[in-house]
Scaffold this motif. Structure first.
Motif, mmCIF file in Angstrom:
data_model
loop_
_atom_site.group_PDB
_atom_site.id
_atom_site.type_symbol
_atom_site.label_atom_id
_atom_site.label_comp_id
_atom_site.label_asym_id
_atom_site.label_seq_id
_atom_site.Cartn_x
_atom_site.Cartn_y
_atom_site.Cartn_z
ATOM 1 N N GLN A 128 -15.659 37.937 -12.122
ATOM 2 C CA GLN A 128 -15.600 37.172 -13.382
ATOM 3 C C GLN A 128 -14.148 37.021 -13.840
ATOM 4 O O GLN A 128 -13.731 35.941 -14.286
ATOM 5 C CB GLN A 128 -16.423 37.882 -14.462
ATOM 6 C CG GLN A 128 -17.931 37.815 -14.234
ATOM 7 C CD GLN A 128 -18.704 38.654 -15.243
ATOM 8 O OE1 GLN A 128 -18.263 39.730 -15.646
ATOM 9 N NE2 GLN A 128 -19.869 38.168 -15.659
ATOM 10 N N THR B 276 -9.065 29.514 -13.025
ATOM 11 C CA THR B 276 -9.581 28.285 -13.648
ATOM 12 C C THR B 276 -8.530 27.190 -13.834
ATOM 13 O O THR B 276 -8.816 26.016 -13.581
ATOM 14 C CB THR B 276 -10.268 28.627 -14.993
ATOM 15 O OG1 THR B 276 -11.439 29.403 -14.712
ATOM 16 C CG2 THR B 276 -10.667 27.378 -15.756
ATOM 17 N N LYS C 88 -24.706 31.809 -9.139
ATOM 18 C CA LYS C 88 -24.233 31.119 -10.349
ATOM 19 C C LYS C 88 -22.713 31.159 -10.446
ATOM 20 O O LYS C 88 -22.069 30.161 -10.793
ATOM 21 C CB LYS C 88 -24.858 31.766 -11.589
ATOM 22 C CG LYS C 88 -26.308 31.359 -11.838
ATOM 23 C CD LYS C 88 -26.834 31.989 -13.118
ATOM 24 C CE LYS C 88 -28.212 31.443 -13.475
ATOM 25 N NZ LYS C 88 -28.791 32.153 -14.636
ATOM 26 N N ASP D 67 -20.051 27.996 -10.418
ATOM 27 C CA ASP D 67 -18.965 27.850 -11.401
ATOM 28 C C ASP D 67 -17.629 27.695 -10.680
ATOM 29 O O ASP D 67 -16.794 26.864 -11.062
ATOM 30 C CB ASP D 67 -18.909 29.063 -12.331
ATOM 31 C CG ASP D 67 -20.090 29.110 -13.295
ATOM 32 O OD1 ASP D 67 -20.760 28.069 -13.465
ATOM 33 O OD2 ASP D 67 -20.350 30.198 -13.856
ATOM 34 N N CYS D 68 -17.422 28.509 -9.661
ATOM 35 C CA CYS D 68 -16.181 28.431 -8.870
ATOM 36 C C CYS D 68 -16.050 27.058 -8.224
ATOM 37 O O CYS D 68 -14.997 26.414 -8.294
ATOM 38 C CB CYS D 68 -16.173 29.507 -7.782
ATOM 39 S SG CYS D 68 -15.857 31.183 -8.379
#
Length: 785
Positions: free
Chosen positions: A325, A332, A380, A384-385
């Motif tokens: 995480q 990001t 999940k 997202d990655c």
């Protein structure tokens, strides 16, 4: 007897005598003119395809292997089209002659699909042009198989619509001449790469960004991988793909997550610890992912000191989920690649897992629920990655069960890679250590593409319905690949929706749009052209047995997870039964007894038996769950050549190796010994043998085996003898022809060290399945039902 072979000269007389008696009971085979008449005539197929149609009775013919590893069948095209067609190492179809209708495909009982290795290492034309010429209707890139109606118009080979030739395309930059658009490099090469314009960018191209996430728990310290990772990265730091903008960062974790401030100007790296793993946050936003060039000395300091920093750790917990995480938050802003090194089952925070393996419950029915992930956390996170252009690669160095079925999702859905080193220990398992070091060397320096997407287009009438590999499907035909690497492959299943009767050719085009490590947006395009046929004979003549095996392997892996292992195994067996039945029903007037297949598919039952004995699909109780899952991962991502060596390794005899038929490369002579069947009856105590399993091994009486699974390692002695020189030249040539270097193991002729070698002899009876002859008898029973 027509169509049968007598076998090698050194056949035991009693065996040979028995075979002669056995042969007498079968009807003679039809000759090719009889066969042609029965199947509706050969439509002008060349000699190679005629040989592919030679009927082979599997119960009679024992020597099925060609002397050298199989090549892809050559499509029955004109010489001009063959010359410009895509290399089969990049793009292969299960059928090199495409059936005109779905009904004809159904009649052949063979799967239709593509096997693709789109980013493999190769030299290719790079085209810089203001105008990238594409069909304005279906968006196909111009290629060697379009038709120029005149100098100003071209017809698309996929949708058949007519397009205008742009003015700029009239000039040929290679010959510096005007007015010959058909001679441009895009129309002379089936594989090209375009430098893309800003039209192909959603944002400015990202820099190369690498984040390393390292397990430093007590378990990791015991395994001892960290020292070798740090040494490898220190050694290859200047060879990481990238440019002056390249960024790097490091996270370590046990029961807490540790960040490293590497901002330029610091005298030494600063460790920042976040102990609340249930609410992970980033302690600093501008100093954890740093410019490699500016902070190189700090990075070197960190890599030099990391192993000692945790050498006394007694912390047994693993907060992998929170570490991932944190990694996602760090990456990001840019996207890039996360490399995760994990040595145990995650036990703290989000993504914590429980052991699901019971050693006494490894039979297929008990193991099936555990082939799927225990949680959707990792999937999940991977999605997202993927949405943020981050790919995640997983290195699992575990001596205990780590639930790879759950962990592998982090790579599967983010277009990453999975590496596994069972029973890894830097002292007790030198073979795995050597493999880890060689893999890292390749991994850290291999080419990489960022923020990629791939689309596969095909001729009107054909449709793609299932993809296999590591990716996220963004729309029906668009694959999202946050990272793309030269060692990963993909497969797709296809069907024929409309008749291809109006076409003599079918074409397939794969376009891969990516950002290079130097920040350039590029489009790599591969185009494959194949003939369309309306005769069953031609379909069989062009069948690619290795591509069929690869596609069926992918389908079986999916089936074992979505349904059951036994269903997947039954489906593979039925594929053999269906082929033999379909072929028999079309030649039944000529051949009523035996098990007959066309020569081009003679290895199909053997390859299916070998598939059934792989860790991914076998039903024995000795296969560990994580090893089964890793085998499944490999089947879904390995290029065809590597996958086929895993399924049916190449076995050679080396003690009588000669220069007969040798390759002459530059100044060296590379011997080419013939292939042997994978059976103990092909071995002898006074021989030296090498088995190439895709990742390489040798014995005192030299059993050699290219394998990742052996435990006795060694090196070939460098003797000043012709035999030694030939053997070393051959082994070096094998190593040069693969991406990842393979370990070479010398195995002595004793029971314990020979076991991994003998487990690969798939034609013999073993714990993992029946012998080849028993398998044929079983198939014959199914066919005759």
């Amino acid at each position: 007897i027509h169509g049968s072979k007598c076998g090698p000269p050194k056949v035991n007389c009693s065996v040979f005598g028995f075979r002669v008696k056995l042969l007498v009971f079968f009807k003679p085979f039809p000759n090719l003119s009889q066969l042609s008449a029965a199947l509706g005539g050969l439509s002008g197929v060349p000699e190679l395809e005629v040989e592919a149609l030679r009927p082979v009775n599997l119960l009679q013919e024992r020597n099925l292997l060609p002397p050298r590893p199989l090549e892809a069948p050559e499509p029955n095209l004109s010489a001009d089209l063959k010359k410009v067609n895509c290399s089969p190492q990049t793009f292969r179809c299960t059928l090199t002659s495409i059936p005109q209708t779905q009904a004809l495909l159904n009649k052949a009982r063979l799967p239709l699909g593509l096997v693709l290795h789109p980013f493999r290492d190769l030299q290719l034309p790079v085209i810089t042009s203001n105008t990238i010429v594409r069909c304005r209707f279906c968006r196909t890139y111009i290629n060697p198989f379009v038709t120029f109606l005149d100098q100003r118009r071209w017809k698309c080979n996929l949708c058949y619509r007519v397009n205008d030739v742009p003015d700029e395309f009239m000039y040929n930059p290679v010959t510096r001449s005007y007015g010959e658009p058909h001679k441009r490099p895009e129309v002379q090469n089936a594989t090209v790469e375009f430098i893309a314009s800003s039209d192909y960018m959603l944002r400015p191209p990202q820099p190369a960004a690498y984040l390393f996430v390292l397990d430093v728990s007590h378990n990791a310290v015991e395994a001892g991988y960290l020292k070798y990772f740090c040494e490898a990265l220190l050694d290859k730091l200047d060879k990481l793909p990238g440019d002056a903008r390249t960024k790097v960062g490091f996270l370590t974790f046990d029961n807490t997550v540790h960040f490293y401030n590497l901002q330029e100007g610091l005298s030494q790296p600063q460790m920042l610890v976040v102990s609340d793993v249930d609410d992970i946050f980033i302690p600093s936003h501008d100093s954890l992912m740093v410019n490699l060039k500016e902070s190189k000395e700090l990075v070197k300091d960190l890599l030099t000191s990391l192993p000692a920093m945790f050498s006394q750790s007694k912390e047994t917990h693993s907060a992998l989920g929170p570490a991932l995480q944190a990694a996602l938050k760090l990456m990001t802003p840019t996207g890039g690649r996360i490399s995760v090194f994990q040595t145990q089952l995650p036990s703290l925070g989000a993504g914590a897992l429980q052991s699901r393996e019971e050693p006494n419950q490894r039979s297929s029915s008990k193991v099936e629920p555990h082939l799927s992930p225990a949680t959707d956390f990792y999937k999940k996170l991977a999605l997202d990655c993927s949405g943020l252009q981050i790919g995640v690669d997983l290195f699992l160095l575990s001596s205990q069960y780590a639930d790879l079925a759950s962990l592998a999702c982090i790579s599967k859905y983010s277009a990453g890679s999975v590496f596994s080193y069972p029973s890894f220990h830097h002292i007790h398992n030198p073979a795995q250590l050597e493999k880890f070091q060689k893999d890292l060397e390749r991994y850290l320096t291999r080419k990489i593409g960022f923020e990629a997407v791939m689309r596969i287009r095909c001729t009107k009438g054909l449709s793609i319905h299932t993809f296999h590999g590591n990716f996220f499907v963004r729309s029906t035909d668009l694959l999202s690949l946050a990272n793309v690497n030269p060692d990963s492959a993909f497969a797709v299943q296809m069907s024929i929706e409309d008749t291809l009767a109006d076409s003599s050719l079918a074409c397939f085009q794969a376009a891969l749009l990516y950002t290079s490590c130097k920040g350039k947006r590029r489009i790599r395009v591969h185009t494959l052209c194949l003939p369309v046929v309306n005769q069953l004979t031609d379909v069989y003549a062009g069948a690619d047995v290795q591509a069929i095996t690869c596609l069926l392997a992918n389908m079986a892996i999916d089936r074992s997870v979505s349904s059951s292992l036994s269903d997947a195994r039954d489906a593979l067996e039925n594929a053999v039964v269906d082929l033999i039945s379909a072929y028999k029903s079309n030649v039944s007037s000529l051949q009523t007894s035996g098990m007959v297949v066309p020569a081009g598919l003679r290895l199909f039952p053997l390859y299916i038996l070998a598939l059934l004995k792989q860790k991914a699909l076998r039903t024995d109780t000795s296969t560990r769950l994580d090893e089964r899952i890793f085998s499944m991962c490999e089947f879904k991502t390995q290029p065809l050549q590597q996958l086929m060596r895993m399924v049916y390794p190449d076995l050679y005899r080396l003690d009588n190796i000669s220069d007969q038929g040798a390759l002459h490369l530059n100044d060296s002579v590379v011997p080419q010994p013939p292939l042997l069947h994978l059976s103990a009856e092909r071995l002898s105590r006074d021989g030296a043998f090498l088995m190439d399993c895709g990742n390489v091994s040798v014995s005192h009486h030299l059993f050699m085996m290219y394998s990742t699974h052996t435990h006795t390692q060694g090196h070939l002695p460098e003797l000043d003898t012709p035999l030694s020189e030939r053997v070393r030249a051959f082994v070096d040539w094998l190593q040069d022809n693969r991406g990842f270097s393979s370990n070479l193991h010398v195995l002595k002729d004793d029971a314990s060290s020979k076991l991994p070698f003998f487990q690969q002899l798939v034609e013999d009876r073993s714990e993992s399945g029946s012998s080849y002859q028993d398998f044929l008898q079983h198939i014959q029973l199914q066919v005759s039902k």
